[in-house]
Every structure is written in structure tokens, then in C-alpha cells.
Design an enzyme around this catalytic site. Structure first.
Site, PDB file in Angstrom:
ATOM      1  N   LYS A  37       0.940   3.162 -29.592  1.00 45.85           N
ATOM      2  CA  LYS A  37       2.177   2.700 -28.942  1.00 45.85           C
ATOM      3  C   LYS A  37       3.227   2.357 -30.004  1.00 45.85           C
ATOM      4  CE  LYS A  37       0.217  -1.946 -28.689  1.00 45.85           C
ATOM      5  NZ  LYS A  37      -0.524  -2.903 -27.855  1.00 45.85           N
ATOM      6  N   TYR A 253      24.585 -14.362 -50.279  1.00 45.44           N
ATOM      7  CA  TYR A 253      25.251 -15.122 -49.224  1.00 45.44           C
ATOM      8  C   TYR A 253      24.784 -16.573 -49.219  1.00 45.44           C
ATOM      9  CZ  TYR A 253      26.799 -10.755 -47.012  1.00 45.44           C
ATOM     10  OH  TYR A 253      27.391  -9.563 -46.735  1.00 45.44           O
TER      11      TYR A 253
END
Ligand SMILES: *Cc1c(COP(=O)(O)O)cnc(C)c1O
Length: 372
Positions: A37, A253
Site C-alpha cells: 500500500k 531560519y
């Protein structure tokens, strides 16, 4: 000239085959199915399933009918089970593409009997996960409403463990007891109980077919202890820039990390858009020229920054590869540092990351020599 990729996911299909062989030995006499899956947990369902089929794997599980439809041409002979039951439209896909639906509710059972009478189906029993599947009350309802279960061509009855990665958890044995009680109320069929972790719990926890995903892909099946599986996946990224730090600076950042000079930092070409979790800023480690180096500052969308002061200058150049996951960075340790699990790390590797396969996909594509 085509520009070079900055991030690659290497998938070692020979290691996948070795993990499959180990699970076959552990699970015998139960059979081993491949759970593919979510594009085989991000590795590529077509390549993974074809190689497993070539190794003798005859059953696959996908999350829903759409995944089954996509998988079918790659494994024309295999049994494909669709775990997601029968939402609208799924019955037709299952019939047209020879998928075995896993019926998860009274409504699913009714639909399949009405829309595909006589075609093979599986039923999931809910024994303690409280997710998909029929429980005792649902079986009562089927009986009261006179749903003709005997007309169901039932090929597999399954259940799913909630705590299989904790071998001592009392729910494991309780779920098997409930499963044995409930399945007697259904037509006789083969059984499937265990995922990867359940497969290691012992013979009483497997049934006839185990459903293995994460262990095939190299994740540790149990929550603790050594990992018996071979590493299948490596996420590598290229060094885009090297900077010498001659005065103290902050990185990235938020200026969350201060680098003390003298130091050397590397900017490498994968970020959270590629599936490298942002939570690894200041916590992750990468493997650079055989050395363990820290991720510093925040993870950006497209790059991460590493402190490579410990790496000799002549061992690292712009354009070189570093390993962010695998290749010296064990997947389970990295997942823990990120506050998640190996499953999430793998399934989030982004579409921008090129997949490269080592080892043959199957006999048709790459004829094997007799010494293989
Ligand atoms: C995903 C899934 C599996 C595979 O689990 P792993 O822990 O990856 O082996 C097995 N059964 C069901 C029902 C699943 O949803």
C-alpha cells in the site's frame, strides 16, 4: 544537458529479497504476503511487487481498489487483496481487475453479495483495534438480517493487531482468542492475523498468511531490541555548497543555531518538501564520508545544513553525496529523533526524490545468471 538530481532514494531490491526470504523462513508454514500500500511505503509498488513475485510471493495487500488497479498489470498472476472495503465504485474495480476486497462492515458484505455474487472475498474481523472490520455485534446483525453468508466465496478471514510491536502486551493473545471465536461464525477460510511485528510473536499469532510491510523494507519490526532486517532504503542528497565559518554566525531560519568559528558547514539538497522531517532541525544526524555529523539550524523546504567541521577537507567536496537516511543512519533511530516511526519517514519521501533501484526487478527485465 539534463540537470543532475540533488536527492535520490536508493532502493536495494536484493536486500528486499533477502528480507522476504528471512520472513518466509520465520513464518513457515504460514505464507508471506507483501503489503505494498502507499506505493510500497514510498519505495515504488511496481518494482517492489514485481521483485517479490519473482521471489515467489503470490499475495499482495493494497490500501484500496485504485491501488489494486494500478498494481494489477505488474503482477498478473498474484492475488491482490484490497484492504479498504467497498466504498462506491470499488466493487466494479475489484471485479474488472480481479482484486479480492477485504469486507470491513455489514454493508460491505451486503454489497459484495449483491454486486459480485460468487466472486472471492475476504472478511476482516475487528478484535481490538477498533478500526476496520466486523465485530461480534456485526455478526449478530448479519444473522438477524438473514444475510446468506454461505453464498460468499470466502477465501481469507483476517484481523489486525493493535500492539504487536510490544510482545508482552496482553492484548495480543486476547485478540487471537477473539479472532478464533468470531471466525467460527463465518464460512471456513484461510486465516491471516499478523503484520511484520505479529510475525515475530510466534506461531500462535500468524494464521495461514502473514501480511508484512515494514520488515520487508528494512524497518525494525519490534518496538525495541536489535533489527534483524537488512537495510533496503537510502536517502542521499548532494552537497550544494560548503562554507567556512571564520566568525561566529547563526544558521538558517529563526537563527536558532549559533556556529562557533572556526567551523565548516555543508548545505545539502533535500528538505522537508522531499520528506526530510522539519522536526529533525537540531536533532538529526547525517553520514558524511563515513562520519556522523549533526543537522544544524532549521530544516528548510529544499535544503538542510550540516556541521561538517569534523570531516577532513579533502574528503568532502561540492557535488558529493551524503546519507540522510540509511547508509550509516539507521531508519528507526532517525524516526525516533524525528518523533515519528519508520513508516511515516518512508511514506513521506517526496515525489521530487528520484528512485533508483539496485538489483533486478524481475527475471523478464533482467535475466539472471545461473550463479544468482
Ligand atoms: C499496513 C498493514 C499491514 C502491514 O503492517 P507492517 O507493520 O508494515 O508489517 C498489515 N495489515 C494491515 C491490515 C495493514 O493495514
Amino acid at each position: 544537458m539534463r540537470s543532475r538530481p540533488t536527492a535520490i532514494l536508493d532502493v536495494d531490491l536484493d536486500a528486499l529479497a533477502a528480507n522476504y526470504a528471512l520472513l518466509v523462513r520465520i513464518a513457515a508454514p504460514a505464507n508471506v504476503a507483501g503489503v505494498v500500500k502507499a506505493d510500497a511505503y514510498g519505495l515504488g509498488a511496481a518494482q517492489v511487487a514485481r521483485r517479490l513475485a519473482w521471489e515467489g510471493c503470490g499475495s499482495f495487500f493494497v490500501a484500496n481498489a485504485a491501488e489494486g488497479v494500478a498494481l494489477r498489470p505488474h503482477v498478473p498472476e498474484a492475488t491482490i487483496y484490497s484492504l479498504g472495503g467497498l466504498p462506491p465504485g470499488a466493487s466494479a474495480d475489484c471485479v474488472n481487475h480481479d482484486l479480492v476486497p477485504v469486507l470491513n462492515s455489514v454493508e460491505d458484505v451486503r454489497s459484495w453479495l449483491a454486486e459480485a455474487p460468487g466472486r472471492p472475498a475476504a472478511i476482516q474481523l475487528d478484535t481490538g483495534m477498533t478500526r476496520a472490520g466486523l465485530d461480534a455485534g456485526d455478526l449478530d446483525r448479519l444473522a438477524v438480517e438473514g444475510v446468506p453468508l454461505e453464498r460468499l466465496s470466502l477465501v481469507l478471514v483476517l484481523t489486525h493487531f493493535a500492539c504487536a510491536d510490544e510482545p508482552a502486551h496482553p492484548l495480543n493473545a486476547r485478540q487471537v482468542e477473539v479472532f478464533d471465536r468470531l471466525r467460527r461464525r463465518l464460512p471456513a477460510a484461510a486465516t491471516s492475523i499478523a503484520n511484520s511485528a505479529g510475525t515475530l510473536l510466534g506461531p500462535g499469532y500468524r494464521g495461514d498468511l502473514v501480511r508484512t510491510g515494514i520488515a520487508l523494507y528494512g524497518g525494525r519490526p519490534a518496538a525495541a531490541g536489535p533489527n534483524p532486517m537488512r537495510e533496503v532504503v537510502r536517502l542521499r542528497a548532494r552537497v550544494l555548497q560548503l562554507r567556512d565559518v571564520d566568525d561566529d554566525v547563526t544558521v538558517g531560519y529563526g537563527a536558532t543555531h549559533r556556529v562557533r568559528a572556526p567551523a565548516r558547514i555543508a548545505i545539502v539538497g533535500a528538505g522537508y518538501a522531499d520528506g526530510y522531517p522539519r522536526s529533525l532541525g537540531g536533532r538529526g544526524h547525517a553520514s558524511v564520508a563515513g562520519r556522523h555529523v549533526p543537522v544544524i539550524g532549521r530544516v528548510s523546504m529544499d535544503v538542510v545544513t550540516l556541521d561538517v567541521t569534523s570531516v577532513p577537507r579533502d574528503e568532502l567536496r561540492v557535488g558529493d553525496w551524503v546519507s540522510l537516511l540509511g547508509g550509516g543512519v539507521p531508519i528507526d533511530a532517525l524516526a525516533e529523533a524525528a518523533g515519528t516511526i519508520a513508516y511515516e519517514l518512508l511514506t513521506r519521501i517526496g515525489p521530487r526524490v528520484e528512485r533508483r533501484y539496485a538489483g533486478a526487478v524481475d527475471g523478464a527485465a533482467f535475466p539472471r545468471t545461473s550463479t544468482d
